[in-house]
Design a protein around this motif. Structure first.
Motif, short mmCIF file in Angstrom:
data_model
loop_
_atom_site.label_atom_id
_atom_site.label_comp_id
_atom_site.label_asym_id
_atom_site.label_seq_id
_atom_site.Cartn_x
_atom_site.Cartn_y
_atom_site.Cartn_z
N THR A 97 -4.46 -16.26 7.98
CA THR A 97 -3.98 -15.75 9.27
C THR A 97 -2.47 -15.87 9.42
O THR A 97 -1.92 -15.53 10.47
N GLY A 98 -1.80 -16.34 8.37
CA GLY A 98 -0.35 -16.55 8.46
C GLY A 98 0.48 -15.40 7.95
O GLY A 98 1.71 -15.46 8.00
N TYR A 99 -0.16 -14.34 7.46
CA TYR A 99 0.57 -13.21 6.90
C TYR A 99 0.25 -11.93 7.67
O TYR A 99 -0.85 -11.76 8.21
N GLY A 100 1.22 -11.00 7.67
CA GLY A 100 0.93 -9.65 8.08
C GLY A 100 0.19 -8.94 6.95
O GLY A 100 0.29 -9.33 5.79
N TYR A 101 -0.56 -7.90 7.31
CA TYR A 101 -1.37 -7.19 6.32
C TYR A 101 -0.93 -5.73 6.22
O TYR A 101 -0.41 -5.15 7.19
N ILE A 102 -1.17 -5.14 5.05
CA ILE A 102 -0.88 -3.74 4.76
C ILE A 102 -2.18 -3.05 4.39
O ILE A 102 -2.96 -3.58 3.59
N LYS A 103 -2.41 -1.86 4.94
CA LYS A 103 -3.53 -1.03 4.51
C LYS A 103 -2.97 0.15 3.73
O LYS A 103 -2.15 0.92 4.25
N ALA A 104 -3.40 0.29 2.49
CA ALA A 104 -2.90 1.36 1.64
C ALA A 104 -3.60 2.68 1.95
O ALA A 104 -4.77 2.71 2.35
N GLY A 105 -2.86 3.77 1.76
CA GLY A 105 -3.40 5.11 1.97
C GLY A 105 -3.34 5.94 0.71
O GLY A 105 -3.78 5.52 -0.35
N GLU A 106 -2.75 7.11 0.81
CA GLU A 106 -2.67 8.07 -0.30
C GLU A 106 -2.01 7.46 -1.54
O GLU A 106 -0.95 6.83 -1.46
N LYS A 107 -2.64 7.63 -2.70
CA LYS A 107 -2.11 7.12 -3.95
C LYS A 107 -0.89 7.95 -4.37
O LYS A 107 -0.90 9.18 -4.30
N LEU A 108 0.14 7.26 -4.85
CA LEU A 108 1.36 7.93 -5.28
C LEU A 108 1.59 7.82 -6.78
O LEU A 108 2.53 8.39 -7.31
N SER A 109 0.73 7.06 -7.46
CA SER A 109 0.86 6.91 -8.91
C SER A 109 -0.50 7.13 -9.56
O SER A 109 -1.55 6.93 -8.94
N SER A 110 -0.47 7.55 -10.82
CA SER A 110 -1.72 7.86 -11.52
C SER A 110 -2.61 6.64 -11.69
O SER A 110 -3.84 6.76 -11.72
N VAL A 162 12.22 -0.75 10.54
CA VAL A 162 12.04 0.37 9.60
C VAL A 162 10.65 0.41 9.00
O VAL A 162 9.95 1.42 9.10
N ALA A 163 10.21 -0.68 8.36
CA ALA A 163 8.99 -0.63 7.55
C ALA A 163 7.79 -0.09 8.33
O ALA A 163 7.03 0.76 7.83
N GLU A 164 7.60 -0.55 9.56
CA GLU A 164 6.42 -0.17 10.33
C GLU A 164 6.60 1.15 11.07
O GLU A 164 5.64 1.67 11.66
N ARG A 165 7.82 1.72 11.03
CA ARG A 165 8.08 2.91 11.83
C ARG A 165 8.40 4.15 10.99
O ARG A 165 8.21 5.27 11.45
N THR A 166 8.90 3.95 9.79
CA THR A 166 9.23 5.10 8.95
C THR A 166 7.95 5.80 8.47
O THR A 166 6.91 5.17 8.29
N ASP A 167 8.03 7.11 8.26
CA ASP A 167 6.89 7.84 7.69
C ASP A 167 6.98 7.91 6.18
O ASP A 167 6.22 8.64 5.54
N ARG A 168 7.90 7.12 5.59
CA ARG A 168 8.07 7.10 4.14
C ARG A 168 7.88 5.70 3.59
O ARG A 168 8.52 5.30 2.61
N ALA A 169 6.98 4.95 4.17
CA ALA A 169 6.69 3.60 3.69
C ALA A 169 5.65 3.65 2.58
O ALA A 169 4.64 4.34 2.69
N ALA A 170 5.92 2.91 1.50
CA ALA A 170 4.99 2.84 0.38
C ALA A 170 4.86 1.39 -0.05
O ALA A 170 5.69 0.54 0.28
N ALA A 171 3.80 1.12 -0.81
CA ALA A 171 3.57 -0.24 -1.28
C ALA A 171 3.24 -0.23 -2.76
O ALA A 171 2.51 0.66 -3.24
N VAL A 172 3.78 -1.21 -3.47
CA VAL A 172 3.40 -1.46 -4.86
C VAL A 172 2.41 -2.62 -4.85
O VAL A 172 2.70 -3.69 -4.30
#
Length: 379
Positions: A175-188, A286-296
Motif C-alpha cells: 500500500t506504500g506505492y502508486g500503481y500503473i496499469k498498462a495499456g496498448e503494447k508499444l514493443s513486439s 506531467v506523468a499522470e496528465r500527458t497523453d504520451r505516457a509509457a512504461a517499461v
C-alpha cells in the motif's frame, strides 16, 4: 553486495539527473535532515547515492551527470562522489571529474522543479534537446545489466516521443506505492506499453485486487524523457511551473571541491525561479496528465528501501558489537555496542544520539514516531 559495474553498455541517454534532496523520515533516527537516507549504506559500505552514481556511469551518458540536492548537503554529496575513487575504473573517475556537477536547491520544491531546472540548464548550454533519465538517489537496483537493458528500451520510447516510467512487477499487495496499469503494447516483446492509468497508493484490499489481476505494476519514481518534450508538456499542463523558470539564465559561477568535483556556487536566476515555482511532484504535473505516457516493464530488481523492515532484509547478520542472549530474529543498526536479552523480532536502531526500538513489521508507524519526536523536541 554492490556490483562492480563495467562500462560495456552503449549510450542510452545523453544526460542523467539524480534527485538527492529527500529527508528519509521513515529511516529515523539514522536518516535525518542533515544526513538523510541517501548517505546510508548497505553491508558492502557503498551508500545509496554512490550506487546511483555507479548506475549512471553504467549507462555511459555522453553528457552530464547532474546531482540536485539541498544546499546544506553539498559537502556530504561531494564527499560521496570522491569516496567512489578507487572503487571505480580510472575511465569512470575521469568521467565524474569531467561531467558530473552538483546543483543545490535554495529550498525543496518536490520533483517537477529540479527536473525543469536541469532540462532548461542543459538546453541553455548548447541550444539542443537532451535525452534525459531522472533517477532517485536512494533505491536498490540490481543486476546492473538488466537495468542498462531496460534503459535502452526506455530511451527508444523517449525518442519516439513518450514520457517514460519504469513499471515494477509487484510481489506483494503493497500500500506504500502508486500503481500503473498498462495499456496498448508499444514493443513486439510487450515490455513497453502505453500507460492506461495511474492509481494512487491504495488500501490493502484494493492492492490485493491489483496484485491478483496481474494488470498493475508499482511506479518506481524514475522517469525518462527528452528535455524538449518535457518542457513543452510542462508549459501546456503546468504553466505555473514553466513560467517560474522563464527567466532562467546559466549559472553565475561554478567551482571545484578537492578531487575535481564541480558544483554550482552561484545561480541567482535559479534562486529567483525557486521563489516562484509551486511544489508539485512530476507524477502530478506531467506523468499522470500527458497523453504520451509509457512504461517499461522492469526486468531488474528494485527496492526503494523505504522502511526498517525493508532495510533489515539486506543484513544477513548483526555486527560484531551486538550481543544476543536467549534472543533471535533481531536486527540491530547501531553506533554503539548493543546487548539483547530474552527478546525476539525486534529492530533496534541507535544513531545520531537517538534510539528506536520497534517490533518487526511495525514500520508503518514510523511517520507517527517522527511526528511525535519533533513535537517532543519543541517542548
Amino acid at each position: 553486495m554492490q556490483e562492480k559495474v563495467s562500462l560495456q553498455a552503449q549510450d542510452t541517454f545523453t544526460d542523467v539527473i539524480i534527485l538527492a534532496g529527500g529527508i528519509g523520515e521513515r529511516l529515523w533516527p539514522a536518516s535525518k535532515p542533515d544526513s538523510p537516507k541517501q548517505f546510508m549504506s548497505l553491508p558492502d559500505g557503498v551508500s545509496f547515492i554512490q550506487s546511483s552514481i555507479i548506475r549512471s556511469l553504467a549507462l555511459r551518458p555522453s553528457g552530464k551527470i547532474i546531482i540536485i540536492t539541498k544546499r546544506d548537503l553539498l559537502e556530504k554529496t561531494a564527499d560521496s562522489v570522491q569516496g567512489l575513487y578507487g572503487r571505480i575504473s580510472q575511465e569512470e573517475e575521469n568521467k565524474l571529474k569531467q561531467d558530473l556537477i552538483v546543483v543545490t536547491e535554495p529550498f525543496q520544491r518536490h520533483t517537477s522543479a529540479p527536473l525543469v531546472l536541469a532540462s532548461r540548464m542543459l538546453e541553455l548550454k548548447d541550444g539542443k534537446s537532451h535525452t534525459l533519465l531522472g533517477l532517485a538517489s536512494d533505491h536498490v537496483i540490481s543486476p546492473a545489466e538488466a537495468f542498462v537493458s531496460d534503459c535502452r528500451k526506455a530511451a527508444q520510447a523517449v525518442r519516439n516521443g513518450f514520457f517514460v516510467c519504469f513499471a515494477i512487477p509487484p510481489n506483494s499487495p503493497d500500500t506504500g506505492y502508486g500503481y500503473i496499469k498498462a495499456g496498448e503494447k508499444l514493443s513486439s516483446d510487450g515490455t513497453v506499453a502505453r500507460i492506461e492509468s495511474f492509481k494512487e497508493k491504495p488500501d490493502l484490499e484494493t492492492a490485493k485486487s491489483y496484485l491478483a489481476s496481474g494488470s498493475y505494476a508499482w511506479n518506481s519514481g524514475m522517469f525518462a524523457f527528452t528535455s524538449a518534450f518535457f518542457l513543452s508538456e510542462i508549459k501546456k499542463l503546468a504553466p505555473d511551473i514553466y513560467n517560474a523558470f522563464d527567466g532562467l539564465a546559466l549559472p553565475d559561477k561554478e567551482e571545484e571541491f578537492t578531487g575535481g568535483i564541480r558544483y554550482v556556487s552561484e545561480w541567482k536566476s535559479m534562486d529567483e525561479s525557486y521563489g516562484k515555482v509551486p511544489s508539485i511532484a512530476v507524477d502530478k504535473s506531467v506523468a499522470e496528465r500527458t497523453d504520451r505516457a509509457a512504461a517499461v516493464k522492469a526486468t531488474f530488481r528494485w527496492d526503494d528501501v523505504g522502511s526498517w523492515d525493508a532495510l533489515g532484509k539486506y543484513f544477513e547478520k548483526n555486527g560484531d558489537s551486538t550481543v544476543e542472549v536467549s534472543s533471535k530474529n533481531n536486527f540491530v543498526y547501531s553506533d554503539i555496542p548493543v546487548a539483547l536479552c530474552g527478546v525476539d523480532d525486534l529492530t533496534v536502531v541507535i544513531k545520531n544520539g537517538m534510539a528506536l526500538v520497534m517490533k518487526k513489521g511495525s514500520s508503518g508507524l514510523m511517520r507517527d514516531v517522527v511526528k511525535a519526536v519533533k513535537e517532543l523536541a519543541r517542548i
